[in-house]
Motif scaffolding. Structure first.
Motif, PDB file in Angstrom:
ATOM      1  N   LYS A 416       0.805  -1.218   0.000  1.00 42.67           N
ATOM      2  CA  LYS A 416       0.000   0.000   0.000  1.00 42.67           C
ATOM      3  C   LYS A 416       0.843   1.275   0.000  1.00 42.67           C
ATOM      4  CE  LYS A 416      -3.541  -2.359   2.719  1.00 42.67           C
ATOM      5  NZ  LYS A 416      -4.250  -2.392   4.013  1.00 42.67           N
ATOM      6  N   CYS A 417       2.151   1.131   0.144  1.00 38.64           N
ATOM      7  CA  CYS A 417       3.012   2.302   0.255  1.00 38.64           C
ATOM      8  C   CYS A 417       3.142   2.997  -1.098  1.00 38.64           C
ATOM      9  CB  CYS A 417       4.395   1.902   0.769  1.00 38.64           C
ATOM     10  SG  CYS A 417       4.393   1.266   2.452  1.00 38.64           S
ATOM     11  N   GLN A 418       3.183   4.310  -1.064  1.00 45.39           N
ATOM     12  CA  GLN A 418       3.401   5.103  -2.267  1.00 45.39           C
ATOM     13  C   GLN A 418       4.890   5.333  -2.513  1.00 45.39           C
ATOM     14  OE1 GLN A 418       0.861   5.881  -4.203  1.00 45.39           O
ATOM     15  NE2 GLN A 418      -0.607   4.995  -2.764  1.00 45.39           N
ATOM     16  N   SER A 484      -0.312 -13.261  -3.208  1.00 45.95           N
ATOM     17  CA  SER A 484      -1.279 -12.629  -2.322  1.00 45.95           C
ATOM     18  C   SER A 484      -2.260 -11.808  -3.127  1.00 45.95           C
ATOM     19  CB  SER A 484      -0.558 -11.727  -1.305  1.00 45.95           C
ATOM     20  OG  SER A 484      -1.483 -10.973  -0.548  1.00 45.95           O
ATOM     21  N   GLU A 485      -3.483 -11.751  -2.610  1.00 55.20           N
ATOM     22  CA  GLU A 485      -4.492 -10.886  -3.213  1.00 55.20           C
ATOM     23  C   GLU A 485      -4.215  -9.411  -2.949  1.00 55.20           C
ATOM     24  OE1 GLU A 485      -8.062 -12.331  -1.421  1.00 55.20           O
ATOM     25  OE2 GLU A 485      -8.511 -13.677  -3.097  1.00 55.20           O
ATOM     26  N   LYS A 486      -3.329  -9.126  -1.994  1.00 54.50           N
ATOM     27  CA  LYS A 486      -3.026  -7.739  -1.659  1.00 54.50           C
ATOM     28  C   LYS A 486      -2.008  -7.112  -2.607  1.00 54.50           C
ATOM     29  CE  LYS A 486      -5.715  -8.009   1.914  1.00 54.50           C
ATOM     30  NZ  LYS A 486      -5.207  -7.939   3.282  1.00 54.50           N
ATOM     31  N   GLY A 487      -1.537  -7.872  -3.614  1.00 51.90           N
ATOM     32  CA  GLY A 487      -0.679  -7.278  -4.626  1.00 51.90           C
ATOM     33  C   GLY A 487       0.795  -7.541  -4.472  1.00 51.90           C
ATOM     34  N   PHE A 517       6.032  -6.490  -6.247  1.00 51.39           N
ATOM     35  CA  PHE A 517       4.796  -5.778  -5.953  1.00 51.39           C
ATOM     36  C   PHE A 517       4.123  -5.382  -7.266  1.00 51.39           C
ATOM     37  CE2 PHE A 517       7.279  -5.231  -2.087  1.00 51.39           C
ATOM     38  CZ  PHE A 517       6.329  -5.479  -1.104  1.00 51.39           C
ATOM     39  N   ASP A 518       2.852  -5.731  -7.372  1.00 51.76           N
ATOM     40  CA  ASP A 518       2.138  -5.527  -8.630  1.00 51.76           C
ATOM     41  C   ASP A 518       1.928  -4.056  -8.946  1.00 51.76           C
ATOM     42  OD1 ASP A 518       2.045  -8.256  -8.624  1.00 51.76           O
ATOM     43  OD2 ASP A 518      -0.021  -8.384  -7.886  1.00 51.76           O
ATOM     44  N   LYS A 519       1.540  -3.261  -7.950  1.00 49.01           N
ATOM     45  CA  LYS A 519       1.149  -1.874  -8.198  1.00 49.01           C
ATOM     46  C   LYS A 519       2.319  -1.017  -8.642  1.00 49.01           C
ATOM     47  CE  LYS A 519      -1.231   1.998  -5.944  1.00 49.01           C
ATOM     48  NZ  LYS A 519      -1.871   2.451  -4.679  1.00 49.01           N
TER      49      LYS A 519
END
Length: 828
Positions: A416-418, A484-487, A517-519
């Protein structure tokens, strides 16, 4: 002696019963008799003391009631009185909590009603200039009024005594006179004195009523005034403490900016109490702690940042806006981001989550007789000596590898980190957390059989699923893949190399770990440090982790250098210490990490860095000015009774739990491991030998087929005839079997075997070397001819990290859904 069951508490009832009250560290909890009545909780040593000796009373109207665990709770009224209590059971504790809450609510309501009806003065607070004089004059007036009431009571008391004595004398004289003329006079005197006594008594009763009413009215106001004064005093003390700390920090920052002593150290890195201490010790103790020069000085030291950095902030920090404010507790940034995101799922779990087991059979207390092992090894080859399960724990190496996911929440937060630098902190903390389960785990895990797998499906509970497979036997290697579903995706390939040093055993993990990390498309990779098992021959086994880890972000060039300090008996530093610095591609430091690999890690943002004095080795150390350290990871406590369950964590207790639908090669289906968990160690040893012998046979056939594939038909016929011939020499048989079983048995720590002569003579030796060509140009893999191919993983060259590793090629979870395990080999 049976005790009567306490009644169910109802509003207004007096509640009594036995509770255990904490006294001190010597006596611990002691049994006391507690009585709850009229909003007051009193206690006595025994029920017999209720009539004369009360050991303590606390007013529930101003008290705070908190529940600690199933049986413990605490009652405190702001610091003056604190009762640490423990009930005999959870049901009993709930009864007391219910009674206390009801009594507290009633007491608060009665106090509010008394304040509304009894306060004659205005409730508005006086101005700053008039508050003290108004309060003092009011108190003096009240004291004068109550003093006059006391004087009235004294006067009434004297009159009652006087008239009572006269009435008594008149009654005595009345009894002794004769019936005659003075009879009427005596009766009249008695009647007058009785009338005076009644009037005096009534005056006394009225004076008492006035005094009681006045005392009740003013006691409420004085109680409120005392509470206000106490709160103001506490706030003043806290303010003074904060000012003292700020003053101390300013002095230290000023000294660090001018002349920095060589022994100056950061409390977050060098303070023993800052990592593993417990209690309510003040932070001021940590600030004032002095350290002697260390034998192995740190590569860097930190000092508190200048206060100006605390005033600018909250826009340029991603996810750390609260870090620049005043906060005495660690902040859960994940909860903050979840609360600020309206699209975050809050209650999506509709189906009930499976209840995992929390206990396994206790470890049997078997006495390990070394002679019983040695006598069974007489006449056997050294590499074929079976190691008993007495040295093992009922988990395989694949399951131990899956334990790295115990603190998967760190990767969830990192996803979730930017900021990539912030994300690096979570990845580094996850790297350290994987060692937290090893501090007490001296048992050796089972060596996986070739083709053995282990799945960890926590998609419903935790949002991830992972798969491990033993992909190679020479050298032994295991591949792991978690999605993981969280990316985020975690993949690793680990093989072990070990060296026996006499007193200790060093285990060097080979291979690398990668996290994607996907994002952000950030690609991290790192390697594991060396694990050392001490006191192999004599003494109690204990484990240490030492070495350095470089966590690299291949996309941005960010890097985190972690250092695991080895244990030293002469070091003044905290044991199992880990320090690290997060730098960008230009080498500029942004975060500092510190802590221990067995308890917790903290991180702090770097505001400024400078070069300090040279250390003892002549190296110039860097001085980092940082913000206040925040906790980023903390080890979960072990379950109750873990010492009798191999010191397994909560996750480890569930790894070998039987599940339906897993592959036939899953570690949960391994019979010798299952027998050991059930406490049937003798049967487990026999089953372990059977599995090893079966694997030797399968591998012998597989190597024979591999040799046939690379040799000419004539050489293949000669190979079969030589292998099957009874004239095969003992030296050749010994060398062949030794090479076959060197990694199949549990003697991982044995030295490399000496190369033996080829049965084909010198002509085939060049073809048995890595990278050479065999007959007709066919490549030969190694001296151990093996055509085994991993079932769920494939070997590739990673273009990002430049490493060769096995990655998951898919198909396992689809096969599980369809129940199609026909392609799985029969290894058990």
């Amino acid at each position: 002696m049976s005790e009567p069951k306490p009644p169910t508490p109802t509003p207004g009832d007096t509640y009594k019963g036995w509770l255990f009250k904490w006294t001190n560290y010597i006596k611990g909890y002691q049994r006391r008799w507690f009585v709850l009545s009229n909003g007051l909780l009193s206690y006595y040593r025994t029920q017999a003391e209720m009539g004369h000796t009360c050991r303590g009373t606390i007013n529930l109207a101003t008290a705070n009631i908190t529940v600690e665990d199933s049986c413990n709770f605490v009652i405190s009224n702001g610091g003056a009185q604190t009762y640490h209590l423990k009930a005999s059971s959870e049901v009993e504790r709930q009864r007391w909590i219910t009674a206390l809450e009801l009594a507290k609510a009633k007491a608060v309501r009665m106090q509010a009603e008394s304040d509304d009806s009894g306060d004659d003065c205005p409730t508005a607070p006086p101005s700053a200039g008039q508050g003290g004089g108004c309060r003092n004059s009011e108190i003096q007036s009240t004291l004068r009024t109550m003093g006059s009431k006391v004087e009235d009571l004294t006067t009434c008391n004297d009159l009652i005594v006087k008239h009572g004595s006269a009435l008594q004398r008149s009654l005595s004289e009345l009894e002794g006179i004769r019936v005659g003329g003075d009879m009427g006079e005596k009766i009249r005197q008695v009647t007058e004195r009785a009338t005076l006594f009644r009037i005096t008594s009534n005056a006394m009763i009225n004076a008492c009523r006035d005094f009681l009413s006045l005392a009740q009215n003013h006691s409420k106001r004085w109680q409120k005034a005392l509470t206000t004064e106490r709160d103001q005093r506490i706030r003043l003390e806290e303010t003074l403490e904060q000012l003292a700390k700020q003053h101390n920090h300013l002095e230290r920052a000023f000294r660090g900016a001018t002349v920095l002593p060589s022994s100056f150290s950061n409390p977050a890195l060098g303070n023993k109490g800052g990592v593993s201490g417990k209690g309510d010790a003040s932070d001021e103790d940590d600030d004032n702690e002095f350290f002697d020069a260390m034998e192995d000085p740190a590569e860097f030291i930190t000092v508190p940042a200048d206060p100006k950095y605390h005033r600018r902030s909250n826009s340029n920090l991603s996810g750390f806006s609260s870090e620049t404010g005043i906060d005495d507790q660690s902040v859960n940034f994940d909860e903050l981001s979840m609360a600020s995101n309206p699209e975050s799922p809050q209650t999506l779990e509709l189906e009930p989550v499976r209840q995992r087991r929390t206990h396994i059979p206790d470890k049997p207390n078997y006495y390990l007789n070394l002679w019983s092992i040695m006598k069974n090894c007489i006449g056997k080859e050294l590499s074929k000596i079976p190691m008993p399960v007495n040295f093992n724990e009922p988990l395989s190496m694949l399951q131990r590898l899956s334990e790295d996911l115990e603190y998967y929440e760190l990767l969830d937060k990192g996803a979730k980190c930017q900021s990539s630098l912030e994300q690096m902190c979570y990845v580094a903390a996850f790297t350290v957390s994987s060692y937290s389960t090893t501090v007490h785990r001296t048992g050796k895990p089972f060596n996986p059989l070739l083709g053995e797998t282990f799945e960890l499906d926590r998609l419903r509970e935790c949002g991830y699923r992972s798969l491990c497979e033993q992909v190679s036997h020479h050298p032994p290697a295991a591949a792991h893949h978690a999605l993981s579903e969280k990316g985020w995706t975690l993949r690793q390939e680990i093989s072990l190399a070990s060296k026996f040093r006499g007193k200790y055993l060093s285990i060097m993990p080979l291979g690398s770990i990668q996290c994607l990390f996907d994002k952000s498309n950030n690609h991290y990779s790192w390697k594991k440090v060396t694990t050392t098992v001490h006191n192999i021959i004599v003494g109690k086994l204990w484990i240490d982790q030492s070495g350095e880890i470089d966590v690299v972000n291949h996309k941005t060039g960010d890097r985190c250098h972690l250092k695991f300090a080895p244990y030293s008996y002469f070091s003044r530093d905290v044991p199992r210490k880990v320090t690290g610095v997060v730098t960008d591609k230009d080498g500029k430091a942004h975060y500092v990490l510190s802590g221990t690999w067995d308890e917790k890690m903290e991180f702090s943002r770097v505001m400024q860095s400078s070069k300090g004095e040279n250390g003892t080795e002549g190296k110039q150390r860097t001085v980092y000015q940082t913000l206040k350290a925040k906790e980023i990871w903390k080890k979960n406590p072990l379950p109750e009774g873990a010492e009798s369950m191999y010191f397994f964590s909560t996750l480890a207790l569930t790894l070998n739990e039987l599940e339906e639908g897993v592959a036939p090669t899953d570690s949960r289906r391994r019979p010798d491991q299952r027998l050991m968990e059930d406490g049937r160690w003798d049967e487990a040893n026999a089953e372990k030998q059977r599995l090893e012998e079966k694997q030797r046979t399968v591998r012998r056939e597989r190597e024979r087929e591999a040799v046939k594939a690379v040799c000419s038909p004539e050489e293949a016929v000669n190979e079969d005839s030589i292998n099957d011939s009874p004239l095969k020499t003992d030296a050749q048989e010994t060398g062949t079997e030794a090479s076959e079983v060197s990694d199949e048995t549990d003697t991982e720590d044995s030295p490399p075997l000496t190369p033996v002569a080829s049965p084909h003579g010198p002509s085939l030796l060049p073809f048995l070397m890595e990278g050479k060509d065999g007959a007709n140009g066919a490549p030969v893999k190694s001296a151990h001819q093996d055509n085994h191919q991993a079932l769920w993983f494939e070997k590739i060259d990673d273009p990002v990290s430049g490493e060769t590793l096995h990655i998951y090629k898919g198909g396992y979870w689809e096969a599980k859904e369809q129940g199609g395990w026909d392609i799985c080999p029969d290894i058990f």
